[in-house]
Structures are given as structure tokens and as C-alpha cells.
Design an enzyme around this catalytic site. Structure first.
Site, PDB file in Angstrom:
ATOM      1  N   LYS A  30       0.820  -1.215   0.000  1.00 11.33           N
ATOM      2  CA  LYS A  30       0.000   0.000   0.000  1.00 11.33           C
ATOM      3  C   LYS A  30       0.853   1.264   0.000  1.00 11.33           C
ATOM      4  CE  LYS A  30      -0.618  -0.011   5.041  1.00 11.33           C
ATOM      5  NZ  LYS A  30       0.130   1.215   5.329  1.00 11.33           N
ATOM      6  N   ASP A 215      -3.554   7.279   4.750  1.00  9.10           N
ATOM      7  CA  ASP A 215      -3.112   5.910   5.009  1.00  9.10           C
ATOM      8  C   ASP A 215      -3.756   5.408   6.300  1.00  9.10           C
ATOM      9  OD1 ASP A 215      -1.752   3.547   4.737  1.00  9.10           O
ATOM     10  OD2 ASP A 215       0.154   4.317   5.491  1.00  9.10           O
ATOM     11  N   GLU A 216      -3.936   4.086   6.408  1.00  7.56           N
ATOM     12  CA  GLU A 216      -4.503   3.457   7.617  1.00  7.56           C
ATOM     13  C   GLU A 216      -5.845   4.092   7.986  1.00  7.56           C
ATOM     14  OE1 GLU A 216      -3.176   0.849   8.517  1.00  7.56           O
ATOM     15  OE2 GLU A 216      -0.986   0.921   8.483  1.00  7.56           O
ATOM     16  N   GLN A 246      -7.464  -4.979   9.948  1.00  2.00           N
ATOM     17  CA  GLN A 246      -6.387  -4.561  10.839  1.00  2.00           C
ATOM     18  C   GLN A 246      -6.807  -3.389  11.724  1.00  2.00           C
ATOM     19  OE1 GLN A 246      -2.185  -4.879   9.347  1.00  2.00           O
ATOM     20  NE2 GLN A 246      -3.177  -4.876   7.338  1.00  2.00           N
ATOM     21  N   ARG A 595       2.607 -10.621  10.589  1.00  2.00           N
ATOM     22  CA  ARG A 595       3.930  -9.993  10.719  1.00  2.00           C
ATOM     23  C   ARG A 595       5.030 -10.953  10.262  1.00  2.00           C
ATOM     24  NH1 ARG A 595       2.166  -5.770   9.905  1.00  2.00           N
ATOM     25  NH2 ARG A 595       0.272  -6.983   9.625  1.00  2.00           N
TER      26      ARG A 595
END
Length: 661
Positions: A30, A215-216, A246, A595
Site C-alpha cells: 500500500k 493511510d490506515e 487490521q 507480521r
């Protein structure tokens, strides 16, 4: 560069008109999409670099994005793109529009300790219980993150507890105004208030920021989402990148439903999914997909990869947390030495910091270096905070909190009683404590010794203020450290020369940070920017095993990952079990699993001790949601277990032989 992108990534970059939501799975590239889109917006001539803003959530990710944009763009275009956190953008807004919220230039930003001190005082000072202070501070923060003013918080209150919090919120905010200060949450709430109430200012900022990238986006709270809408306007020229799988910050106000609301409020919203993962093995991805499929989805994603399947996820049953820690430490030592892997390739994840103690002990016993994320960091060191208090006071004489710290750094003949009396005199005269300390009438009402000390203190401040405009920011830090007496105090306190030099070096690093700030930034600008730096932004573990909470691991990746403490009541957390809401806990484990780049271990304990008694634990119910084919439990594959034990036994014998050799 577009040819090197996969089809969904390319489509996201080329979409430049109207609102776009990019649902980006873990490890799907991303950040690369955002960087390439910035380059395309500029290269196509649609927007100048000055009219593009990319907003993220941490200073660390903003720094990484700036570096990548700088490598991608030519000339000085990268410096013209605004790439920062939500709070840094809010700070920039308020530095320009400070008058619209009733602030003077050079306002201060209260950190968490400053805010807690004010709430404590409002709740009765020394009589206030720490838990009550923290609870009240959290309620005020929650109201601000919802974009509520004190009056709106009172109107929305449904319980006596919420009404009490709204009353304290009003008193707390009045103090901030008197101190010409804001807190961290105000950096979003106040810009939203100004933009919603002033159409002309909103129009000017939409002209200033022609295209917005966020972002996020799943981590936005209500106030941040309202800020996004105000800056984007009805046209909605924005790209929001996020992953509802997430979203793990509901406890601090994040609202993943903002992604769903976006489609309602912007009917022309286009949605693109990024599902190709460039990080993990397919075995890890299949496990992650199976786990997160148990959550409801507005837009279902299925991560996949071109990489090999990799090893199965190892699941360990351990006697207790000490046994678990010993197994983890031994496995890390074996892999690091047998495969010549650097320590920094390993990460141990847990639900809460309380789980780190047995791990630290076990790693120390086998000589494995480690770094615990969230320990004491540079900006929290006493000498650094003392110097920053002096700088805040120089820039903003109304900042009583900075005055209270600076006047006692270093210690002088000004005790708590004198400060209380000075605060009373300042309140009666309607002035700040710094102003009262310079007033002869106020000093005359204080004990002579304390009055003389205050007079010397204000003389130093006055001299520094006269000279600060002729000095660089870095030299001002050095001058403050010297003239305030802080350096002399450090020398006096130090047990040896090395101790003094270590702490003095922290102040030199602070000066260097100021010197290397943005072009043209004043000391006031730099002090404000420092207030935005979180604990994790200077938390560099070097070549050591990293240990951190699952929450802190978001956005990171490691070849070898251990997730410990996978028991019901820990992961998922007992509160979530009691409330029957496992969705966020499931997302938290999903973040932890994704992760891992090469290999993943998950472990749980059979027993723990509570109040001196052994208590039996249950494995996390999330194990039942992982595909059996993707995991290898202890004892389930005797052949593999035998090979595993033989390898480690041979390594242990070799280590012993090496000691004798």
C-alpha cells in the site's frame, strides 16, 4: 514505473478523479501505491506538489513515506508535498488559523503528563486517586476524539460519570485557554470546529490541499474522519487506504465503520482491493485468511502470494510462562547460531507488557540481546523534558505548566508552598505565573529567599528572550542548558565523568535535532513538533531481538515471529470474552500472524499462579479457527518432533564443546 505494479495497484494509481477507497491487505504494497500515486499526480500535471497532502498515523511511517517520495521524485518536488501525521497537519492548521480558536502565536502543546497534572489538580490534587485521574483523562480524551466541545459533551452525557467528566472537561479546557495551550486531542478537534463553522476558511484549505491521500484509514476516529471530509469537500478528491481486518484501536477511539460510512456519504466512491501479499508464506496467509473469515465483512478480501508454502506454524503447549519463555529463548538462540541469522530478524509478540518479564529473564540466561519496545526513550529523559519546559516557557509565557517545571529545573529556593502562593497571586491578578514572578507587588508577598530566587530565574528568562531571535534553534537549546544551570546540575549529580557526559550528550542530541529540523523552522515550531513525537518514533532496537505488544507490531514485519500467551483470558482478552465481542481480538491476532515472513510460532501455558494457587488455563479458542493442515502441534508429528529435538541437542552439545575448546 506503472508497469511494475500489479493490476489493482495500477488501477489505484491511475484513478485521479473523485473518491477512492483502497482496501489493502497486510503486506500488499500500500505504501508503494501511495508513493506512485503522488508521483503520477505530479507527473501527469493534474496537481502541483504543493497541493498534495499524504496523511498517516505515526511519525515513523510519515518519515518512511517522505524518504520514498524523495527517491521517486526529481528536483525539490518532494519537499513541497505535505507528508505528515493527522496531528502534525492539525498543528500546521492551528499555527496558521490560531486566531480562529482564540489562541495567540507560540501556543504550547500539553503532553500526557501535563494533561494528567491538570486533571489531578481539578480532582483535588494529592487526594485524587491515580485510577480516577486516568479514568477522567480518558473520558475527556474520548469526548475530544468524538469531536465534542465541553458543552456538547454535557448534552451527550447519559450517566452521572459522564456528566462529571463533562464538567471537569469544561474546567480543564478553560485552563488550557488561560495557558495559551492545547493538548494532543485538540489538534484534531479544534481544526474540525473551525472548518465546520467557517465556510471561507474551509474553502481556502480545500484550495490549499487539492488532493488528499490518507493511510490506515480504518484507524480514524470520528474527529479525524470529520477533518478528512472537511478538507476533501463535496468533490471528494481523495484516496483512502485502509484494511478493516487490521482495525485494532477501538479502545482509543478508532471507528472502522468510517470505511462503511464513506460509501454512503460519497455515492461515487470507487473501491479497489489489494489482495496479493508480498511478505508472508502462503501457509501463513491461509491461516490468517481462515481466522479473519470468522469476522463479518462488508468487503471480503482473500490474501494470496506467489511465494512458497513455507513451514507449518508451530504450536507449543508449555507448562507455564517460565517454561514458555525458556523454549522461545532456546529456539531463537538455535536458529540465530545455526543459520547465522541476525538477532533483529526475531520478534516476540504478546497481548500485554506484563508478559515480558519471564521472557527477559530467559533471554538473559542464554545471552540473547533484546530490546523491549516501550521502555524509557530519549524524549522522556529528565534532562530533555526539563530543557523543553524552558523552551516552552520562552516561547509562551502563559504556559504555567512549563513554568512549574522550569522554575524547579534545576532546584532553587522555590518550594511547593511558594509556588502555591504565587499561583494564587497570579489568579487574583488575572496573569500567568511567569508574569506574576516578574511583578514587584507579587514578589513582595513572598518569603525574601524565595523572592530572590524567582527574581534570578526571571532575569535568566528575560536575557534568553532578548537573545533568542538572533540565535539558531540548536544554539538556543545549548544556551538554555548552560544559562539555566541544568548542565551544572547534571555535573553536580553525576557520580562520575562518564555519567555526566552521557546525560549532557542527550542535550546535545536535542540541540542537533533542532538544528536538523525543517527549513526556516523556529524554536517555537520545533518545540511544537517535538510534542507530536510518540514513544515509538525514536524506539530503535538495533541488532537485538524485538519484544513488543501485538498493538505495537502493526506496520512491522520480521522473518521469525513468536506469539506467546495464546490462552483464553489473555488472547482473547477476558473483557472481550465477558462482553461476547471477539472481533477486535481476532483482528489483533490476525495482525500478529501477518507480521511473519518466514516462520511463525504460537504458544500457550497449561498453568499459571494466582494468589499462590495453581490455576489451569485453556488454550485460546482462536486455535480452533486455524486450519489443522497449516499448524504443527507438539506431539502430533513424532517424526518431525524427533528431528527437531535431535537438531537442538546437537547444537547444545556443540555449544558446550565450544566452551571447553
Amino acid at each position: 514505473m506503472l508497469d511494475s505494479l500489479n493490476p489493482p495497484q495500477r488501477a489505484a494509481v491511475l484513478h485521479t478523479e473523485g473518491p477512492l477507497l483502497v482496501l489493502a491487505g497486510a503486506g500488499s504494497g500500500k505504501t508503494r501505491v501511495i508513493v506512485e500515486k503522488i508521483a503520477h499526480l505530479i507527473g501527469s500535471g493534474r496537481y502541483s506538489a504543493r497541493r498534495i497532502a499524504a496523511i498517516t498515523f505515526t511519525n515513523k511511517s510519515a518519515k518512511e513515506m517522505r524518504e520514498r517520495v524523495a527517491r521517486r521524485l526529481q528536483g525539490g518536488q518532494a519537499e513541497d508535498v505535505t507528508i505528515c501525521t493527522f496531528h502534525a497537519l492539525g498543528l500546521k492548521f492551528m499555527q496558521i488559523e490560531h486566531a480562529a480558536v482564540g489562541l495567540k502565536r507560540g501556543f504550547s502543546i500539553f503532553d500526557a503528563d501535563d494533561a494528567a497534572a491538570q486533571v489531578k489538580d481539578l480532582l483535588g490534587g494529592g487526594n485524587a486517586k491515580p485510577d480516577d485521574i486516568e479514568d477522567m483523562k480518558n473520558l475527556i480524551s474520548r469526548a475530544k476524539n468524538a469531536g465534542l466541545s465541553p458543552e456538547q459533551a454535557m448534552a451527550a452525557a447519559r450517566s452521572n460519570r459522564e456528566k462529571d467528566a463533562a464538567m471537569v472537561y469544561a474546567l480543564y479546557q478553560a485552563r488550557l485557554t488561560a495557558f495559551n495551550a492545547v493538548d494532543f486531542d485538540d489538534l484534531i478537534r479544534l481544526p474540525v470546529q473551525v472548518l465546520e463553522e467557517n465556510p471561507d476558511i474551509a474553502a481556502a484549505w480545500r484550495e490549499r490541499i487539492g488532493y488528499l491521500l490518507v493511510d490506515e484509514c480504518q484507524d480514524t476516529n470520528d474527529a479525524q474522519y470529520r477533518l478528512l471530509k472537511q478538507l476533501a469537500g463535496a468533490a471528494g478528491n481523495f484516496t483512502c487506504v485502509g484494511d478493516d481486518d487490521q482495525s485494532i484501536y477501538a479502545w482509543r477511539g478508532a471507528n472502522p465503520e468510517n470505511l462503511q460510512n464513506m460509501a454512503v456519504e460519497y455515492p461515487s466512491l470507487q473501491i479497489i482491493k489489494l489482495e496479493q501479499n508480498y511478505r508472508c508464506s502462503n501457509r501463513v496467509l491461509r491461516a490468517a485468511n481462515a481466522l479473519i473469515a470468522h469476522n463479518p465483512h462488508e468487503h471480503l478480501k482473500t490474501l494470496w502470494s506467489d511465494q512458497a508454502d513455507g513451514e507449518r506454524i508451530r504450536v507449543w503447549e508449555c507448562r507455564n510462562s517460565e517454561h514458555e519463555a525458556e523454549k522461545v529463548a532456546a529456539e531463537i538462540q538455535f536458529i540465530a547460531t545455526s543459520r547465522r541469522v541476525p538477532w533483529s530478524d526475531f520478534c516476540i509478540l504478546f497481548r500485554g507488557n506484563f508478559q515480558s518479564r519471564p521472557l527477559e529473564k530467559a533471554l538473559q540466561m542464554v545471552g540473547v540481546p533484546y530490546h523491549l519496545t516501550g521502555g524509557t526513550v530519549f524524549l522522556e529523559r529528565q534532562e530533555v523534558k526539563d530543557t523543553l519546559a524552558w523552551l516552552r516557557l520562552l516561547v509562551n509565557p502563559d504556559d504555567d505548566t512549563a513554568f512549574m517545571r522550569a522554575v524547579q529545573a534545576p532546584k532553587r529556593d522555590v518550594g511547593a508552598g511558594t509556588l502555591a502562593k504565587l499561583a494564587e497571586l497570579a489568579s487574583d491578578k488575572g496573569m500567568s505565573m511567569a508574569q506574576a514572578a516578574e511583578a514587584m507587588g507579587a514578589l513582595a508577598q513572598l518569603p525574601p529567599r524565595a523572592a530572590n530566587s524567582l527574581s534570578r530565574f526571571t532575569d535568566i528568562l528575560r536575557a534568553l528572550r532578548m537573545d533568542m531571535r538572533q540565535m539558531s534553534s540548536g544554539d538556543l537549546v545549548r544556551r538554555v542548558a548552560k544559562d539555566s544551570g541544568l548542565l551544572a546540575e547534571l555535573r553536580h549529580q553525576a557520580k562520575d565523568t562518564a555519567g555526566y557526559e552521557r546525560r549532557a550528550a542527550n542535550l546535545e542530541e536535542l540541540a542537533s535535532w533542532f538544528e536538523n529540523g525543517p527549513r526556516g523552522a523556529s524554536a517555537a515550531d520545533m518545540a511544537a513538533q517535538l510534542a507530536l513525537i510518540s514513544r515509538s518514533d525514536k524506539d530503535d532496537g538495533g541488532n537485538q531481538v524485538r519484544m513488543m505488544t501485538l498493538h505495537a507490531s502493526k506496520g512491522l514485519e520480521f522473518p521469525y515471529v513468536f506469539i506467546v500467551g495464546c490462552e483464553d483470558g489473555v488472547l482473547p482478552h477476558q473483557v472481550s470474552l465477558d462482553e461476547g465481542n471477539l472481533q477486535e481480538e481476532r483482528r489483533l491476532l490476525y495482525v500478529g500472524i501477518t507480521r511473519a515472513k518466514i516462520q511463525l510460532w504460537m504458544s500457550y501455558s497449561r498453568l499459571t499462579r494466582k494468589f499462590g494457587e495453581h490455576v489451569r488455563l485453556k488454550p485460546s479458542r482462536f486455535f480452533d479457527e486455524l486450519p489443522a493442515a497449516e499448524i504443527q502441534r507438539d506431539g502430533a508429528d513424532p517424526v518431525a518432533d524427533a528431528v527437531h529435538k535431535k537438531e537442538r541437542a546437537q547444537a547444545g552439545l556443540a555449544a558446550i564443546q565450544a566452551l571447553f575448546d
